[in-house]
Each structure stands twice: as structure tokens, then as C-alpha cells.
Write an enzyme that holds these catalytic residues in place. Structure first.
Site, PDB file in Angstrom:
ATOM      1  N   CYS A 120     -15.265  48.030  21.843  1.00  0.00           N
ATOM      2  CA  CYS A 120     -14.662  46.791  22.327  1.00  0.00           C
ATOM      3  C   CYS A 120     -13.205  47.087  22.608  1.00  0.00           C
ATOM      4  O   CYS A 120     -12.684  48.115  22.182  1.00  0.00           O
ATOM      5  CB  CYS A 120     -14.798  45.668  21.303  1.00  0.00           C
ATOM      6  SG  CYS A 120     -14.446  44.042  22.030  1.00  0.00           S
ATOM      7  N   CYS A 122     -10.682  44.605  22.132  1.00  0.00           N
ATOM      8  CA  CYS A 122      -9.751  43.618  21.546  1.00  0.00           C
ATOM      9  C   CYS A 122      -8.735  44.238  20.602  1.00  0.00           C
ATOM     10  O   CYS A 122      -7.631  43.719  20.460  1.00  0.00           O
ATOM     11  CB  CYS A 122     -10.500  42.468  20.886  1.00  0.00           C
ATOM     12  SG  CYS A 122     -11.595  42.966  19.555  1.00  0.00           S
ATOM     13  N   LYS A 201     -24.080  37.649  19.612  1.00  0.00           N
ATOM     14  CA  LYS A 201     -22.834  37.537  18.857  1.00  0.00           C
ATOM     15  C   LYS A 201     -22.230  36.175  19.154  1.00  0.00           C
ATOM     16  O   LYS A 201     -21.952  35.854  20.310  1.00  0.00           O
ATOM     17  CB  LYS A 201     -21.874  38.654  19.272  1.00  0.00           C
ATOM     18  CG  LYS A 201     -20.528  38.564  18.582  1.00  0.00           C
ATOM     19  CD  LYS A 201     -19.651  39.753  18.945  1.00  0.00           C
ATOM     20  CE  LYS A 201     -18.297  39.654  18.276  1.00  0.00           C
ATOM     21  NZ  LYS A 201     -17.450  40.810  18.617  1.00  0.00           N
ATOM     22  N   ARG A 211      -9.987  39.705  11.869  1.00  0.00           N
ATOM     23  CA  ARG A 211      -8.909  39.766  12.866  1.00  0.00           C
ATOM     24  C   ARG A 211      -7.629  40.273  12.222  1.00  0.00           C
ATOM     25  O   ARG A 211      -6.788  40.848  12.902  1.00  0.00           O
ATOM     26  CB  ARG A 211      -8.770  38.427  13.563  1.00  0.00           C
ATOM     27  CG  ARG A 211     -10.056  38.189  14.351  1.00  0.00           C
ATOM     28  CD  ARG A 211     -10.056  37.002  15.250  1.00  0.00           C
ATOM     29  NE  ARG A 211     -11.356  36.930  15.925  1.00  0.00           N
ATOM     30  CZ  ARG A 211     -11.834  35.861  16.517  1.00  0.00           C
ATOM     31  NH1 ARG A 211     -11.119  34.760  16.547  1.00  0.00           N
ATOM     32  NH2 ARG A 211     -13.010  35.896  17.109  1.00  0.00           N
ATOM     33  N   ARG A 223     -12.551  33.014  22.073  1.00  0.00           N
ATOM     34  CA  ARG A 223     -13.536  33.883  22.712  1.00  0.00           C
ATOM     35  C   ARG A 223     -14.771  33.123  23.206  1.00  0.00           C
ATOM     36  O   ARG A 223     -15.817  33.711  23.434  1.00  0.00           O
ATOM     37  CB  ARG A 223     -13.976  34.964  21.725  1.00  0.00           C
ATOM     38  CG  ARG A 223     -12.848  35.809  21.140  1.00  0.00           C
ATOM     39  CD  ARG A 223     -13.371  37.176  20.731  1.00  0.00           C
ATOM     40  NE  ARG A 223     -12.568  37.874  19.756  1.00  0.00           N
ATOM     41  CZ  ARG A 223     -11.365  38.408  19.981  1.00  0.00           C
ATOM     42  NH1 ARG A 223     -10.799  38.288  21.167  1.00  0.00           N
ATOM     43  NH2 ARG A 223     -10.734  39.055  19.014  1.00  0.00           N
ATOM     44  N   LYS A 254     -25.122  38.452  14.930  1.00  0.00           N
ATOM     45  CA  LYS A 254     -23.835  38.385  14.236  1.00  0.00           C
ATOM     46  C   LYS A 254     -23.215  37.013  14.406  1.00  0.00           C
ATOM     47  O   LYS A 254     -23.179  36.539  15.543  1.00  0.00           O
ATOM     48  CB  LYS A 254     -22.914  39.448  14.839  1.00  0.00           C
ATOM     49  CG  LYS A 254     -21.558  39.485  14.224  1.00  0.00           C
ATOM     50  CD  LYS A 254     -20.704  40.469  14.950  1.00  0.00           C
ATOM     51  CE  LYS A 254     -19.288  40.316  14.436  1.00  0.00           C
ATOM     52  NZ  LYS A 254     -18.353  41.088  15.193  1.00  0.00           N
ATOM     53  N   SER A 280     -16.907  39.505   8.093  1.00  0.00           N
ATOM     54  CA  SER A 280     -15.759  39.437   7.184  1.00  0.00           C
ATOM     55  C   SER A 280     -15.667  38.118   6.419  1.00  0.00           C
ATOM     56  O   SER A 280     -15.431  38.112   5.211  1.00  0.00           O
ATOM     57  CB  SER A 280     -14.476  39.688   7.974  1.00  0.00           C
ATOM     58  OG  SER A 280     -14.357  38.764   9.039  1.00  0.00           O
TER      59      SER A 280
HETATM   60  C1  PBG Z   1     -14.651  43.028  18.109  1.00  0.00           C
HETATM   61  C2  PBG Z   1     -15.330  42.643  16.857  1.00  0.00           C
HETATM   62  C3  PBG Z   1     -15.098  41.534  16.020  1.00  0.00           C
HETATM   63  C4  PBG Z   1     -15.945  41.704  14.907  1.00  0.00           C
HETATM   64  C5  PBG Z   1     -16.644  42.890  15.108  1.00  0.00           C
HETATM   65  N1  PBG Z   1     -16.258  43.435  16.323  1.00  0.00           N
HETATM   66  C6  PBG Z   1     -14.127  40.433  16.130  1.00  0.00           C
HETATM   67  C7  PBG Z   1     -14.298  39.381  17.120  1.00  0.00           C
HETATM   68  O1  PBG Z   1     -15.209  39.364  17.944  1.00  0.00           O
HETATM   69  O2  PBG Z   1     -13.441  38.502  17.126  1.00  0.00           O
HETATM   70  C8  PBG Z   1     -16.043  40.802  13.719  1.00  0.00           C
HETATM   71  C9  PBG Z   1     -16.465  41.466  12.454  1.00  0.00           C
HETATM   72  C10 PBG Z   1     -16.240  40.710  11.212  1.00  0.00           C
HETATM   73  O3  PBG Z   1     -15.798  39.544  11.198  1.00  0.00           O
HETATM   74  O4  PBG Z   1     -16.503  41.303  10.161  1.00  0.00           O
HETATM   75  N2  PBG Z   1     -15.025  42.325  19.243  1.00  0.00           N
END
Ligand code: PBG
Length: 330
Positions: A120, A122, A201, A211, A223, A254, A280
Site C-alpha cells: 500500500c 499510505c 477491507k 495509524r 478512506r 478485515k 489494531s
Molecule cells: C494500509 C493498512 C491499514 C491497515 C493495514 N494496512 C490502515 C488503513 O487502511 O487505514 C490496518 C491494520 C490495523 O488496524 O491493524 N492501507
């Protein structure tokens, strides 16, 4: 005595008979350990909102894995924290970036470990969105440019495959990502590199602590124009179907705990392994309650069991270390 034919409690009388009839069992092999890697040496930056989780330089990660691999750890999922960011996230495909460097060293030290890497942008863009931004001429709204983002993911996936990553995991939710990554890998001699697609996702509030860990909060906006609406169940199956058509080897749901129905649906609808990301926020919530003494450790085990019982073959979890230690004690 009640004239009962059925007394289900009989099989629950002893620990041994309960173990004999347990329908779901957690194994070390089910778990994928997420790691946040930075450049440098001797770096260990704890994430305040995720007790027990740190950003680490590769040397520190290797030391950590020296204890986890003997406990049965089979796989890691790498996230990179770059030293510099820009508008398009070009650090994502830097062959000297934290992820390619870590992957090469990990494969040297642990040749059997399955090394996965999140694909990714980001973490690599200065605005924190998952790809380059574009302004829609009609609405004036700023959003991520789908096809330009996919181009970036392809370059990133190729850099990771070249460094020895076994499984690339595109997480940006851009349309057409899996197909583009698959054909680029195949055309470049990486037909053996697998794709674990973050297929369903959701735009979730449970990513908050990540984050901080990934230093990737969007500077403005959210997002929701690329990640899925938490209200949608059928759409998850559509995303999974599209990713399977494009060659996904593993599909992912996810977050996990608030989406057990989706995990169950996806399991029923697909014939590839299903992964679930115990994100997380799910980790921090339980950790905090256990630290306060409001919940016992068993609540953690119960949640992970629920994810597997719902249909996940693989669980990406920050609890992996705790799970491996508990399994080793059992
Ligand atoms: C990147 C990504 C994210 C997570 C995994 N890959 C963050 C998001 O999409 O904002 C989240 C993982 C987590 O919260 O443990 N795109």
C-alpha cells in the site's frame, strides 16, 4: 431425576473429554505476525496505543524472531515506515526501503519463514492516502486516482518480490489491483510469488492505533471512497469474487471481530484459504481491558477462537506472540 435422554453436559465433565470434542483448535500455524520496520539500527519505538507492539529496525526484529520462530511462528506480515514521504508514495518501491531490506535479511536468517508484505502507499505518501490524489473536475472533490495507485502498487510488489518476499498483500482497495499485480509478477519472473488480497477491507474505526504504528493517518478526509462501507455484506462477496477472478491466492476479510458474518460468508463462497485481520483497535481494546483487570486473558483466546470458528484459516494478529507463548506452555 429428570427423565432426560440427552444430557449434553456429559461430554463437558472433564478437561480431557472437552478437549476430545473441541471443534475448533488454534495452532501456531494459523497465525501471521505483523511487524513495523524502520531503517537504522537498534531502533525500538513502542506504539503507545498498542502495548507490546513497536516499530523496529531489522536488527531488533531479527532478535525478536529468534524467540518467536522456535515457538512455531511460520509467517510475518511486514509494514514499512520510510524516512521520507512524497505525493505519490515513491518510497514504496525503493529497493533500499525498509521492507525490501528487511525481507532479504529475514530470508537469510530464517529461510523457512513465510515472509509477507503489505502493499500500500499510505505509509509512503505525505498526505496519508493510499495512492496519488486527483481532483474530480466536476465535483471538485479530491480522491485517490485508482489507476495511478495501482501502477504504484505494481512497482511496490515487484520491488518486494525481487527482495524475496513470498506473499505480497495489496491492501489499498483499488479496483483491478490483483490482476495488475499478478500479470506484472508473472511477466517479471515472479510466478512463484503469491498474492494475499485484502479483498473485503472495510472503512473501519478499528484501524485507529495502526495509524500511529504505521504513521499513515490521512491528513484530510477519510478512506470511505475506496474502503468498503461497514453496512455491506453482499458487496464483500463481490469483491472476493473479483479478486479470485484476477488470481488471488488467499482472500482476506478485515477487520475480523465485528465482521464474523463476512468471514463465514467468504469461507462458504471461496475455495482458497481465507485470512482474517484481527486489527489494531481489536487488539488495543482487549489489551487495555486486560491491563485494567476488567477482562481476563481468556477473553483474548475466546476472540481468536471466534475468528477461526467463523471460517478463517489464517489470522493476522498482534496477539501472535501471546498465542505462541500460551501454546508453548500448554
Ligand atoms: C494500509 C493498512 C491499514 C491497515 C493495514 N494496512 C490502515 C488503513 O487502511 O487505514 C490496518 C491494520 C490495523 O488496524 O491493524 N492501507
Amino acid at each position: 431425576m429428570l427423565p432426560l435422554v440427552h444430557r449434553p453436559r456429559r461430554l463437558r465433565r472433564t478437561a480431557t473429554s472437552r478437549a476430545l470434542v473441541a471443534e475448533t483448535v488454534l495452532r501456531a500455524e494459523d497465525f501471521i505476525h505483523p511487524c513495523f520496520v524502520r531503517s537504522g539500527r537498534e531502533v525500538e519505538k513502542p506504539i503507545a496505543s498498542m502495548p507490546g507492539v513497536s516499530q523496529q529496525s531489522v536488527d531488533r526484529l531479527l532478535v525478536d524472531l529468534e524467540t518467536l520462530v522456535p515457538l512455531g511462528l511460520k509467517s510475518v506480515l511486514l509494514f514499512g515506515i520510510p524516512d521520507a514521504k512524497d505525493g505519490i508514495g515513491s518510497g514504496g518501491w525503493d529497493p533500499e526501503g525498509p521492507v525490501p531490506r528487511a525481507a532479504t535479511l529475514l530470508k537469510e536468517s530464517f529461510p523457512d519463514l513465510v515472509v509477507m508484505a503489505d502493499v500500500c502507499l499510505c505509509e509512503y505518501t505525505d498526505h496519508g492516502h493510499c495512492g496519488p490524489l486527483v481532483t474530480d473536475e466536476d465535483s471538485g472533490e479530491t480522491t485517490v486516482d485508482n489507476d495511478a495507485a495501482v501502477e504504484g502498487y505494481v512497482r511496490e510488489a515487484l520491488a518486494y518480490a525481487a527482495a524475496g518476499v513470498d506473499v505480497v498483500a495489496p491492501s489499498g482497495m483499488m479496483d483491478g489491483t490483483v490482476g495488475a499485480v499478478r500479470s506484472a509478477l508473472d511477466a517479471s519472473g515472479y510466478a512463484g510469488t503469491s498474492i494475499m488480497a485484502y479483498s473485503a477491507k472495510f472503512a473501519s474505526g478499528f484501524y485507529g492505533p495502526f495509524r500511529e504504528a504505521g504513521e499513515c493517518a490521512p491528513k484530510s478526509g477519510d478512506r470511505r471512497s475506496y474502503q468498503m462501507d461497514p453496512a455491506n455484506r453482499r458487496e464483500a462477496l463481490r469483491e472476493v469474487r473479483l479478486d479470485l477472478e484476477q488470481g488471488a491466492d488467499i482472500v482476506m476479510v478485515k477487520p475480523a471481530l465485528a465482521y464474523l458474518d463476512i468471514i463465514s460468508d467468504v469461507r462458504a463462497a471461496s475455495d482458497v484459504p481465507v485470512a482474517a485481520y484481527n486489527v489494531s483497535g481489536e487488539y488495543s481494546m482487549l489489551k487495555a481491558a486486560v491491563e485494567k483487570g476488567w477482562l481476563g486473558e481468556d477473553a483474548v483466546w475466546e476472540s481468536l477462537l471466534a475468528i477461526k470458528r467463523a471460517g478463517a484459516d489464517l489470522i493476522i494478529s498482534y496477539f501472535t506472540r501471546d498465542v505462541l507463548q500460551r501454546l508453548a506452555r500448554a
